[in-house]
Structure formats: structure tokens, C-alpha cells
Design an enzyme around this catalytic site. Sequence first.
Site, short mmCIF file in Angstrom:
data_model
loop_
_atom_site.label_atom_id
_atom_site.label_comp_id
_atom_site.label_asym_id
_atom_site.label_seq_id
_atom_site.Cartn_x
_atom_site.Cartn_y
_atom_site.Cartn_z
N LYS A 6 0.86 -1.18 0.00
CA LYS A 6 0.00 0.00 0.00
C LYS A 6 0.89 1.23 0.00
O LYS A 6 1.97 1.23 0.59
CB LYS A 6 -0.91 0.04 1.24
CG LYS A 6 -1.74 1.33 1.31
CD LYS A 6 -2.57 1.45 2.57
CE LYS A 6 -3.26 2.81 2.60
NZ LYS A 6 -4.12 3.00 3.79
N GLU A 57 -9.40 12.08 11.92
CA GLU A 57 -8.65 10.91 12.39
C GLU A 57 -7.82 11.19 13.64
O GLU A 57 -6.91 12.03 13.62
CB GLU A 57 -7.75 10.37 11.28
CG GLU A 57 -7.06 9.08 11.65
CD GLU A 57 -6.43 8.38 10.46
OE1 GLU A 57 -5.90 7.27 10.62
OE2 GLU A 57 -6.46 8.95 9.35
N GLU A 76 -7.48 -2.59 2.50
CA GLU A 76 -6.69 -1.41 2.85
C GLU A 76 -6.82 -1.11 4.35
O GLU A 76 -5.83 -0.81 5.04
CB GLU A 76 -7.16 -0.21 2.03
CG GLU A 76 -6.43 1.08 2.36
CD GLU A 76 -7.02 2.28 1.63
OE1 GLU A 76 -6.68 3.41 2.03
OE2 GLU A 76 -7.81 2.10 0.68
N GLU A 130 -11.33 10.66 -5.28
CA GLU A 130 -11.29 10.67 -3.82
C GLU A 130 -10.54 11.89 -3.30
O GLU A 130 -10.99 12.55 -2.36
CB GLU A 130 -10.64 9.39 -3.30
CG GLU A 130 -10.58 9.33 -1.78
CD GLU A 130 -10.04 8.01 -1.28
OE1 GLU A 130 -9.28 8.02 -0.28
OE2 GLU A 130 -10.38 6.96 -1.86
N LYS A 190 -11.89 15.09 -0.99
CA LYS A 190 -11.25 15.50 0.26
C LYS A 190 -10.87 16.97 0.25
O LYS A 190 -10.85 17.61 1.31
CB LYS A 190 -10.03 14.61 0.51
CG LYS A 190 -10.41 13.18 0.89
CD LYS A 190 -9.21 12.26 1.00
CE LYS A 190 -9.64 10.87 1.44
NZ LYS A 190 -8.51 9.91 1.47
#
Length: 418
Positions: A147, A213, A257, A393, A397
Site C-alpha cells: 500500500k 482521524e 486497505e 477521492e 477530500k
Amino acid sequence: MVNLETVPAAWASELIDTYEAGSSFFLASPQRTLLAKGEAARLSVQGGADRLKSLPQRVAELLARTQFSGGTPSVVVGAIPFDPAKPAELIVPQTARWAGRLELRSEVEDKRPDASDYKLRPVPEPEVYERSVSRAVTRFQKGDLHKVVLGRTLHLTLPVKVDVRRLLRNLARHNPHGYTFAVNLAPGEARAAWTPDETNGQEPRTLIGASPELLVTRTGGRLKANPLAGSAPRSSDPVEDRRRAEALLASAKDRHEHALVIEAVADALRPYCSRLDVPDEPSLVQTSTMWHLSTVITGELSDPWVSSLELALALHPTPAICGTPTDLARETIRDSEPFDRGFFTGAVGWCDANGDGEWIVTIRCAEVEGRELRLFAGAGIVAGSSPQAELAETSAKFRTLLQAMGLNQPQSAAVREG
């Protein structure tokens, strides 16, 4: 003499009203609001992995020498960069005021009086970003890289100076369940990297954002981490929005992921814990612009002297913002991104003399200087990723900052939705 003032929860909005760009640190979480001002002491930490490891001890020594009045623990606030070779910015403020959860009324929002004639420049161009994603996907076939998180930026130039306080208020208003922050940054190398307007030389440089987060928080002997990985853009249509959320929760690609991130976070925390609870299944969390797969990890520390800063550095960077294996992901990022991340995908937070504290992953953010903003966004690339979907994506964001600026999503190739 520095002092700490604890104020009632109802006063949280007054803290954001007294924020001043250039001299303040602000962080609003779902539980508390912190406003710190001035500089009683600064910890100058040049980059390097070995020096970064010594940071918790140096912070503890600094806090032991800098006492708040009334016997309340002193606190250090600031930001940690993505690249360990870059310097961290940590200070003990002259004043620190705390309150409960920040709640702002939506009808007070300013829309776009100073952003009607802006210039926008993407770095890299969308087509270049898509080619970087394609190269990363090809590399996965070799089996060495699993990743990587690839980012891009938008450079905005406005006709007048950015009203940082208003931007901060709008970010907090749109993202009441996340972590809204503003960090005063010293002028540095990033200025040359993104070539802001020549009139900005004496302007404060501010790292600002609204991250969903939590990297880690420590309260006494307890810790909590909340890694996010796997994302989908929101829709204004409630039916379509729910469909996207359910598709994300069922997505094999996104769950893979997410699993990579959770495994790495648990492995990093386990040596510090006598107990660590990791849920078997992810859940969904939402922001005003995105759906995310989320897992809340909790634990009990085996050593009560381990600080929140030490835990944050043990976790940083997680695969959620770098990739795995870490060294190969960093190498791919260096080869793919034509800009310096600075504090994007680093950490923002605080740690007190008792070791308690809270550190947030620095995403959904921008650097602001005078009339210039540099917005950041990234996407996690794994086997099966689509360049067009990953570009979309990152476009979604960017909306967190664009929305707070009062700007509609630009309908241009710079941020096209695929």
C-alpha cells in the site's frame, strides 16, 4: 510565569473568538477545546529518526522546568512533520485555556466575500497524479509494496489576505465530530517549495484543518487510537449517500486497505499495553464530505510513564497516511510527489507534564500565508485501485477546505471527479 485556565464548556466558542493567527495554537476535539497563546519555551528539534526518538524525553525535561501556576501540569503543543528528517515545531505556551466541546451555530457562517476572484493551480496536474497511481499499482504486482498513500495539492491565490479565524470557525462548524486545528508555524523551507505571493514575506504561516482521524490519546493509564482507511465521497442525495456508505462497508478493496492499517497500529501499540482491544470489524464514520471505514482501538498501558507523545511517535507514520512496508512506501512517495508534504500527514496535538495528551493525524488541511493557501489531499493506493477513482477521492477530500472557504467545487480538470 505561565498559567493554565480551565473554563466552562459553554465558553468554548469564546476560545475560538479570541484565536489570533501568528500567535495561537487551537485544537477542538469532540471532548474538549484548547487555545494556547504565546511562547514560554520552544523545543528546537532538527530532523532525523534518531533525534525524533529522543523527543519524548526532551519534552518531559522541558515540561518539568516550565510550571504553570496553581500546580496544574504544564503542556507542550505543536506539530510533527511527515518526514522525520524535517524539524518538529513544539512550544510551551505562555497561556493555555481549556473548555468543553465546541458548538457553533450554522447560521453565523460567512460564505465567500473574499474569495470571488481566486487563482487555482494543481500540483501535480490530475493526469500526472493518475499516472503515479498507475505506476504504484504496477509495482504491487512485484509483491514488495502492499500500500502507498499518494497526495496532491491545490495552490489557491486570493485577491485579499485569508481571514484565518473565519476559516477556522467555518471548519469547526462543518466538522463538529472531528478535530479542528490551527498551528502557528515558523517561516521555513516550505515557503520556497510552493512559491507564495511575494508580498507574503512578513505574514504568519498557519497550518489549519479539520481532521477526522485520531492518532492516539492518553488519559492516565488508558489509550485510544482511531485509524481510518478506506473512503468514499458523500452525496447530497440521501439515497445515493447511503448506497455509497453500504458499498464502502462491503468493498473488498477498501476492507483490505483498512486491515493493513489496523494490523500495523495494533502491532505498534501492543508492546506498550497490558491489554489491547481491537474490534474484529470496521464501522462507518462520516464527515461533511466523506465516508470512512473506522476502527476504535483501546488499551491499558503497562508502563504509566509512557507519554502520549511517545505513543504518537511509535505509531507515526501509520499505513493510513504512508503505506506498507513503510520504507518502500516513503520511497514511492518521494519518487511520485513533486512537493514537500511538510506537516501534511504528520501529527498535531498536545502533551502535558503527566504524559496525558491527544495527537491528531494532519489531514484535510492547508498551509495559509497571506493571500495564499496550499491545500493537501491523499488517497490510499492498493492492488485494484483505479487512477480515476483515486483522483476523485482526493477531489472530494479537498472539499473540506474549499467548503470552509465558501468556494464551490471548481469544475475544472484540476479537481475533476473522474
